[in-house]
Motif scaffolding. Structure first.
Motif, PDB file in Angstrom:
ATOM      1  N   THR A 136      35.361   8.080  -3.813  1.00 44.70           N
ATOM      2  CA  THR A 136      35.044   7.500  -5.218  1.00 44.70           C
ATOM      3  C   THR A 136      33.744   8.059  -5.640  1.00 44.70           C
ATOM      4  O   THR A 136      32.710   7.358  -5.040  1.00 44.70           O
ATOM      5  CB  THR A 136      35.142   6.185  -5.278  1.00 44.70           C
ATOM      6  N   ILE A 137      33.625   8.797  -6.601  1.00 42.92           N
ATOM      7  CA  ILE A 137      32.475   9.270  -7.191  1.00 42.92           C
ATOM      8  C   ILE A 137      31.747   8.159  -8.196  1.00 42.92           C
ATOM      9  O   ILE A 137      32.618   7.826  -8.944  1.00 42.92           O
ATOM     10  CB  ILE A 137      32.485  10.469  -7.788  1.00 42.92           C
ATOM     11  N   ASP A 138      30.428   7.998  -7.974  1.00 42.92           N
ATOM     12  CA  ASP A 138      29.930   6.890  -8.875  1.00 42.92           C
ATOM     13  C   ASP A 138      29.890   7.204 -10.434  1.00 42.92           C
ATOM     14  O   ASP A 138      29.774   6.616 -11.077  1.00 42.92           O
ATOM     15  CB  ASP A 138      28.416   6.526  -8.432  1.00 42.92           C
ATOM     16  N   GLY A 139      30.020   8.423 -10.622  1.00 37.13           N
ATOM     17  CA  GLY A 139      30.043   8.978 -11.909  1.00 37.13           C
ATOM     18  C   GLY A 139      29.707  10.585 -11.988  1.00 37.13           C
ATOM     19  O   GLY A 139      29.584  11.060 -10.958  1.00 37.13           O
ATOM     20  N   ARG A 140      29.404  10.911 -13.116  1.00 37.43           N
ATOM     21  CA  ARG A 140      28.969  12.438 -13.467  1.00 37.43           C
ATOM     22  C   ARG A 140      28.056  12.443 -14.719  1.00 37.43           C
ATOM     23  O   ARG A 140      28.256  11.689 -15.494  1.00 37.43           O
ATOM     24  CB  ARG A 140      30.168  13.265 -13.844  1.00 37.43           C
ATOM     25  N   LEU A 141      27.214  13.400 -14.380  1.00 42.07           N
ATOM     26  CA  LEU A 141      25.983  13.504 -15.356  1.00 42.07           C
ATOM     27  C   LEU A 141      26.363  14.980 -15.751  1.00 42.07           C
ATOM     28  O   LEU A 141      26.889  15.891 -15.334  1.00 42.07           O
ATOM     29  CB  LEU A 141      24.615  13.526 -14.922  1.00 42.07           C
TER      30      LEU A 141
ATOM     31  N   GLY B  92      22.627  26.969 -18.675  1.00 41.09           N
ATOM     32  CA  GLY B  92      22.436  28.099 -19.267  1.00 41.09           C
ATOM     33  C   GLY B  92      23.252  28.123 -20.619  1.00 41.09           C
ATOM     34  O   GLY B  92      23.826  29.057 -20.989  1.00 41.09           O
ATOM     35  N   GLY B  93      23.124  27.088 -21.482  1.00 42.21           N
ATOM     36  CA  GLY B  93      23.744  26.700 -22.533  1.00 42.21           C
ATOM     37  C   GLY B  93      25.445  26.184 -22.490  1.00 42.21           C
ATOM     38  O   GLY B  93      25.757  26.059 -23.731  1.00 42.21           O
ATOM     39  N   ARG B  94      25.541  26.184 -21.348  1.00 45.17           N
ATOM     40  CA  ARG B  94      27.013  25.542 -20.998  1.00 45.17           C
ATOM     41  C   ARG B  94      26.748  24.472 -20.377  1.00 45.17           C
ATOM     42  O   ARG B  94      26.867  24.662 -19.158  1.00 45.17           O
ATOM     43  CB  ARG B  94      28.001  26.793 -20.701  1.00 45.17           C
ATOM     44  N   PRO B  95      26.991  22.848 -20.951  1.00 47.78           N
ATOM     45  CA  PRO B  95      26.808  22.128 -20.038  1.00 47.78           C
ATOM     46  C   PRO B  95      27.616  22.106 -18.889  1.00 47.78           C
ATOM     47  O   PRO B  95      28.941  22.393 -19.020  1.00 47.78           O
ATOM     48  CB  PRO B  95      26.855  20.824 -20.946  1.00 47.78           C
ATOM     49  N   ARG B  96      27.178  21.322 -17.683  1.00 44.46           N
ATOM     50  CA  ARG B  96      28.201  21.171 -16.590  1.00 44.46           C
ATOM     51  C   ARG B  96      28.083  19.775 -16.108  1.00 44.46           C
ATOM     52  O   ARG B  96      26.951  19.282 -15.989  1.00 44.46           O
ATOM     53  CB  ARG B  96      27.622  22.094 -15.439  1.00 44.46           C
ATOM     54  N   ARG B  97      29.142  19.182 -15.638  1.00 41.25           N
ATOM     55  CA  ARG B  97      29.165  17.937 -15.194  1.00 41.25           C
ATOM     56  C   ARG B  97      29.196  17.856 -13.700  1.00 41.25           C
ATOM     57  O   ARG B  97      29.982  18.564 -13.055  1.00 41.25           O
ATOM     58  CB  ARG B  97      30.615  17.198 -15.574  1.00 41.25           C
ATOM     59  N   VAL B  98      28.193  17.235 -13.307  1.00 48.22           N
ATOM     60  CA  VAL B  98      27.836  17.126 -11.713  1.00 48.22           C
ATOM     61  C   VAL B  98      28.037  15.832 -11.186  1.00 48.22           C
ATOM     62  O   VAL B  98      27.850  14.718 -11.981  1.00 48.22           O
ATOM     63  CB  VAL B  98      26.492  17.731 -11.219  1.00 48.22           C
ATOM     64  N   PRO B  99      28.596  15.584 -10.116  1.00 49.03           N
ATOM     65  CA  PRO B  99      28.792  14.365  -9.353  1.00 49.03           C
ATOM     66  C   PRO B  99      27.416  13.497  -9.243  1.00 49.03           C
ATOM     67  O   PRO B  99      26.248  14.249  -9.081  1.00 49.03           O
ATOM     68  CB  PRO B  99      29.499  14.544  -7.873  1.00 49.03           C
TER      69      PRO B  99
END
Length: 161
Positions: free
Chosen positions: A104-109, A114-121
């Motif tokens: 269970t991931i607590d969330g993503r940020l 590089g101009g293209r946002p990425r969601r990380v755990p």
């Protein structure tokens, strides 16, 4: 007539029972939890998977630590939101059937990439003392708990893309 001391004792007893009930449920894993992957003893991981009923029950102290962690997670999410960083997909469960891992991931940020946002755990842990300063310090940490956190987050990053 109930005295103040009796009232307070009753509240404490009901709170203790509630905390134990929420954090001490029977559990039979069908996959290995990501939280187990950082243990140095592979035998412990195997036993947890194949003989979970033989595990020591969660005691009251550990149950209270879990409850405190829940409070800490809410506070961290609120602080991140206050700072303008929205926590996405909070408490998202995942399963990888091929590797037989669950978590269970607590969330993503959402972070710049590089101009293209990425969601990380995002994994929120409450610890005492100063945390290691960088990745190398985490890896070299003498604390088995910190090493398990690092392994858990690494598994989440791999499995959550």
């Amino acid at each position: 007539m109930t005295t103040t001391a009796e009232f307070a004792a009753d509240l404490v007893a009901r709170h203790r029972a509630d905390v134990l009930a929420r954090h001490n449920r029977p559990w039979t894993p069908s996959l290995t939890p990501a939280t187990d992957l950082g243990y140095e003893c592979e035998r412990r991981i195997v036993y947890h998977r194949v003989k979970p009923d033989a595990a020591k029950p969660v005691d009251e102290g550990l149950a209270h630590l879990f409850a405190e962690g829940d409070v800490h997670q809410r506070d961290v999410r609120a602080k991140l939101a206050e700072l303008g960083a929205e926590v996405l997909e909070a408490e998202r469960n995942f399963r990888d059937e091929r590797l037989e891992i669950t978590g269970t991931i607590d969330g993503r940020l959402e972070v710049p990439n590089g101009g293209r946002p990425r969601r990380v755990p995002l994994e929120i842990k409450s610890t005492s003392g100063a945390p290691p300063a960088d990745e190398a310090a985490w890896r070299a940490s003498e604390s088995s708990l910190l090493r398990r956190y690092y392994a858990q987050l690494t598994a989440y990053m791999f499995l959550a893309n």
